[in-house]
Design an enzyme around this catalytic site. Sequence first.
Site, PDB file in Angstrom:
ATOM      1  N   TYR A 162       0.670  -1.299  -0.007  1.00 30.49           N
ATOM      2  CA  TYR A 162       0.125   0.058  -0.074  1.00 30.49           C
ATOM      3  C   TYR A 162       0.749   1.316  -0.107  1.00 30.49           C
ATOM      4  O   TYR A 162       1.995   0.980   0.451  1.00 30.49           O
ATOM      5  CB  TYR A 162      -0.891  -0.023   1.157  1.00 30.49           C
ATOM      6  CG  TYR A 162      -0.262   0.134   2.559  1.00 30.49           C
ATOM      7  CD1 TYR A 162      -0.063   1.742   3.066  1.00 30.49           C
ATOM      8  CD2 TYR A 162       0.165  -0.555   3.395  1.00 30.49           C
ATOM      9  CE1 TYR A 162       0.724   1.590   4.022  1.00 30.49           C
ATOM     10  CE2 TYR A 162       0.975  -0.522   4.506  1.00 30.49           C
ATOM     11  CZ  TYR A 162       1.052   0.661   5.195  1.00 30.49           C
ATOM     12  OH  TYR A 162       1.572   0.883   6.161  1.00 30.49           O
ATOM     13  N   CYS A 163       0.284   2.384  -0.280  1.00 27.47           N
ATOM     14  CA  CYS A 163       0.997   3.585  -0.497  1.00 27.47           C
ATOM     15  C   CYS A 163       0.095   4.748   0.137  1.00 27.47           C
ATOM     16  O   CYS A 163      -0.722   4.531   0.776  1.00 27.47           O
ATOM     17  CB  CYS A 163       1.932   4.008  -1.595  1.00 27.47           C
ATOM     18  SG  CYS A 163       0.950   3.915  -3.122  1.00 27.47           S
ATOM     19  N   ARG A 164      -0.081   5.875  -0.644  1.00 27.18           N
ATOM     20  CA  ARG A 164      -0.683   6.956  -0.160  1.00 27.18           C
ATOM     21  C   ARG A 164      -2.225   6.995  -0.378  1.00 27.18           C
ATOM     22  O   ARG A 164      -2.910   7.753   0.049  1.00 27.18           O
ATOM     23  CB  ARG A 164      -0.178   8.263  -0.980  1.00 27.18           C
ATOM     24  CG  ARG A 164       1.428   8.426  -0.229  1.00 27.18           C
ATOM     25  CD  ARG A 164       1.804   9.733  -1.168  1.00 27.18           C
ATOM     26  NE  ARG A 164       3.431  10.032  -0.652  1.00 27.18           N
ATOM     27  CZ  ARG A 164       4.227  10.727  -1.218  1.00 27.18           C
ATOM     28  NH1 ARG A 164       4.049  11.243  -2.414  1.00 27.18           N
ATOM     29  NH2 ARG A 164       5.344  11.071  -0.668  1.00 27.18           N
ATOM     30  N   CYS A 199      -1.754   6.562  -6.049  1.00 31.19           N
ATOM     31  CA  CYS A 199      -0.253   6.546  -5.465  1.00 31.19           C
ATOM     32  C   CYS A 199       0.373   5.532  -6.551  1.00 31.19           C
ATOM     33  O   CYS A 199      -0.309   4.346  -6.311  1.00 31.19           O
ATOM     34  CB  CYS A 199      -0.029   6.395  -4.183  1.00 31.19           C
ATOM     35  SG  CYS A 199       1.783   6.264  -3.739  1.00 31.19           S
ATOM     36  N   PHE A 231      -2.824   4.244   3.159  1.00 28.97           N
ATOM     37  CA  PHE A 231      -2.909   4.320   4.370  1.00 28.97           C
ATOM     38  C   PHE A 231      -3.844   5.453   4.814  1.00 28.97           C
ATOM     39  O   PHE A 231      -4.504   5.041   5.966  1.00 28.97           O
ATOM     40  CB  PHE A 231      -1.532   4.955   5.013  1.00 28.97           C
ATOM     41  CG  PHE A 231      -1.146   4.875   6.326  1.00 28.97           C
ATOM     42  CD1 PHE A 231      -1.346   3.991   7.192  1.00 28.97           C
ATOM     43  CD2 PHE A 231      -1.089   6.377   6.951  1.00 28.97           C
ATOM     44  CE1 PHE A 231      -1.630   4.183   8.581  1.00 28.97           C
ATOM     45  CE2 PHE A 231      -1.186   6.583   8.087  1.00 28.97           C
ATOM     46  CZ  PHE A 231      -1.136   5.707   9.029  1.00 28.97           C
TER      47      PHE A 231
END
Length: 225
Positions: A177-179, A183, A207
């Site tokens: 996962y990222c932003r 992302c 997140f």
Amino acid sequence: MSNRRNKDALFEAFAGVAKALASGRRAELVDVLAQGERPVDDLAVEIGQSVANTSHHLRTLAQAGLVQTRRDGTRIFYSLASELVAELWAALRDVAADHVAGIDRFADAYLGPTEDIETMTREELVRRLEQRDIIVLDVRPASEYAAGHVSGARSVPPDELVARLQTLPEDVDIVAYCRGPFCVYANDAVRELQRRGARARRLEGGFPEWRRHGLPVSSGRGAGR
């Protein structure tokens, strides 16, 4: 007439928030700050602008009440004024994605083809974390991981992606996962993992969405590193 003027002033004040976000650079700053507090110099690098230009954009956001500051020695740190600002940004982004012509084309050009990238729901990840049969990768910059991350996630910053992926155990499910949904880091991680033969998916959203749903969050590097 007095009531008309007062109403005009009220709605102009409301519109001031929208005006502050009426810049791609400032929208990107809000997106980055939704991950956690950052100093001005880091933000400048993140959005590809000079410190002076970045400071100008941040002052505009601060004047609209969207960000706040604190000083640590000679460094100035910015953060979102409240979680409501992150929710506002997410709503604006989602409305644009659903209703603005051309957004899909821009997203595809940035993120690349996504037909081969499967997503995992937050509900499934909660179950898998309880079962302890999955590896969770936070592929945002290390400073964002330190500010807050999915409990149990490992930090794999973008500049360490290829080297760190080589150390992961084989024959285990992995989710990255990222932003947020726009992302690119998570897509890059999943593609690299798939290229190596791993079973990899990306988490729906990112997140900030995980945190807003009240799901388990940790801060600091901890054992996840």
